[in-house]
Design a protein around this motif. Structure first.
Motif, PDB file in Angstrom:
ATOM      1  N   MET A  63       0.864  -1.185   0.000  1.00  0.00           N
ATOM      2  CA  MET A  63       0.000   0.000   0.000  1.00  0.00           C
ATOM      3  C   MET A  63       0.894   1.228   0.000  1.00  0.00           C
ATOM      4  O   MET A  63       2.004   1.184   0.555  1.00  0.00           O
ATOM      5  CB  MET A  63      -0.935  -0.006   1.212  1.00  0.00           C
ATOM      6  CG  MET A  63      -1.912  -1.181   1.187  1.00  0.00           C
ATOM      7  SD  MET A  63      -3.197  -1.106   2.444  1.00  0.00           S
ATOM      8  CE  MET A  63      -2.288  -1.705   3.865  1.00  0.00           C
ATOM      9  N   ALA A  64       0.421   2.295  -0.585  1.00  0.00           N
ATOM     10  CA  ALA A  64       1.285   3.468  -0.724  1.00  0.00           C
ATOM     11  C   ALA A  64       0.466   4.743  -0.788  1.00  0.00           C
ATOM     12  O   ALA A  64      -0.748   4.725  -1.002  1.00  0.00           O
ATOM     13  CB  ALA A  64       2.141   3.344  -1.986  1.00  0.00           C
ATOM     14  N   SER A 109       3.250  -5.485   2.857  1.00  0.00           N
ATOM     15  CA  SER A 109       2.647  -6.475   3.726  1.00  0.00           C
ATOM     16  C   SER A 109       3.756  -7.218   4.436  1.00  0.00           C
ATOM     17  O   SER A 109       4.658  -7.755   3.805  1.00  0.00           O
ATOM     18  CB  SER A 109       1.797  -7.431   2.900  1.00  0.00           C
ATOM     19  OG  SER A 109       1.213  -8.409   3.720  1.00  0.00           O
ATOM     20  N   GLY A 110       3.745  -7.240   5.736  1.00  0.00           N
ATOM     21  CA  GLY A 110       4.871  -7.752   6.510  1.00  0.00           C
ATOM     22  C   GLY A 110       5.443  -6.653   7.368  1.00  0.00           C
ATOM     23  O   GLY A 110       6.185  -6.903   8.317  1.00  0.00           O
ATOM     24  N   GLY A 111       5.110  -5.373   7.000  1.00  0.00           N
ATOM     25  CA  GLY A 111       5.390  -4.273   7.917  1.00  0.00           C
ATOM     26  C   GLY A 111       6.496  -3.328   7.553  1.00  0.00           C
ATOM     27  O   GLY A 111       6.655  -2.292   8.184  1.00  0.00           O
ATOM     28  N   SER A 112       7.319  -3.646   6.552  1.00  0.00           N
ATOM     29  CA  SER A 112       8.410  -2.717   6.221  1.00  0.00           C
ATOM     30  C   SER A 112       7.856  -1.552   5.407  1.00  0.00           C
ATOM     31  O   SER A 112       6.777  -1.645   4.791  1.00  0.00           O
ATOM     32  CB  SER A 112       9.496  -3.443   5.443  1.00  0.00           C
ATOM     33  OG  SER A 112       8.995  -3.942   4.222  1.00  0.00           O
ATOM     34  N   ALA A 120       4.820   9.216   8.483  1.00  0.00           N
ATOM     35  CA  ALA A 120       4.830   7.805   8.856  1.00  0.00           C
ATOM     36  C   ALA A 120       3.639   7.109   8.221  1.00  0.00           C
ATOM     37  O   ALA A 120       2.489   7.536   8.412  1.00  0.00           O
ATOM     38  CB  ALA A 120       4.786   7.656  10.369  1.00  0.00           C
ATOM     39  N   ILE A 121       3.928   6.042   7.468  1.00  0.00           N
ATOM     40  CA  ILE A 121       2.872   5.260   6.835  1.00  0.00           C
ATOM     41  C   ILE A 121       2.603   4.028   7.680  1.00  0.00           C
ATOM     42  O   ILE A 121       3.528   3.442   8.277  1.00  0.00           O
ATOM     43  CB  ILE A 121       3.265   4.863   5.393  1.00  0.00           C
ATOM     44  CG1 ILE A 121       2.077   4.243   4.652  1.00  0.00           C
ATOM     45  CG2 ILE A 121       4.468   3.921   5.393  1.00  0.00           C
ATOM     46  CD1 ILE A 121       2.333   4.047   3.154  1.00  0.00           C
ATOM     47  N   SER A 122       1.351   3.662   7.765  1.00  0.00           N
ATOM     48  CA  SER A 122       0.984   2.430   8.451  1.00  0.00           C
ATOM     49  C   SER A 122      -0.143   1.765   7.672  1.00  0.00           C
ATOM     50  O   SER A 122      -0.883   2.427   6.941  1.00  0.00           O
ATOM     51  CB  SER A 122       0.566   2.705   9.897  1.00  0.00           C
ATOM     52  OG  SER A 122      -0.527   3.598   9.946  1.00  0.00           O
ATOM     53  N   GLY A 123      -0.234   0.478   7.829  1.00  0.00           N
ATOM     54  CA  GLY A 123      -1.232  -0.256   7.086  1.00  0.00           C
ATOM     55  C   GLY A 123      -1.910  -1.310   7.925  1.00  0.00           C
ATOM     56  O   GLY A 123      -1.339  -1.782   8.914  1.00  0.00           O
TER      57      GLY A 123
END
Length: 114
Positions: free
Chosen positions: A33-34, A52-55, A67-70
């Motif tokens: 995601m971006a 996906s996986g958090g990096s 800061a991006i979060s998903g």
């Protein structure tokens, strides 16, 4: 499936905003995601990407401020923007990539006054 982006607005330099983007209609098998942005007269550019996986990765101008979060269970992506500058003014677009296609949100305007 549609991506609904929200959270944009008009702020003063130095203030913060948080953008949200959620997929409606279905939960997507997310690969990444971006957030992208496009300022007037400029090309669309990558702001930050979450895998996906958090990096995550960031464009140089926003590193240390954004800061991006998903949440791939909700097919949702967020962008916390701190210490905003006038050069951050742009339309911000969310993007979700699955294993078969990608989706774009409609864009949300962020305007930073100096």
């Amino acid at each position: 499936v549609q991506l609904q982006a929200s959270g944009g607005g008009l702020v003063q330099a130095g203030e913060s905003l948080k953008l949200s983007c959620v997929a409606s209609g279905s939960t997507l098998p997310v690969a990444a995601m971006a957030w992208y942005r496009q300022a007037p007269g400029k090309q669309r550019e990558l702001v930050a990407r979450w895998l996906s996986g958090g990096s995550s990765i960031y464009a140089g101008p926003v590193k240390g401020r954004f800061a991006i979060s998903g949440d791939d269970a909700k097919s949702a992506v967020y962008l916390q923007m701190n210490s905003l500058k006038s050069e951050d003014t742009a339309v911000y677009y969310c993007n979700i990539v699955t294993y078969s296609r990608e989706y774009w949100g409609q864009g949300t305007q962020v305007t930073v006054s100096s």
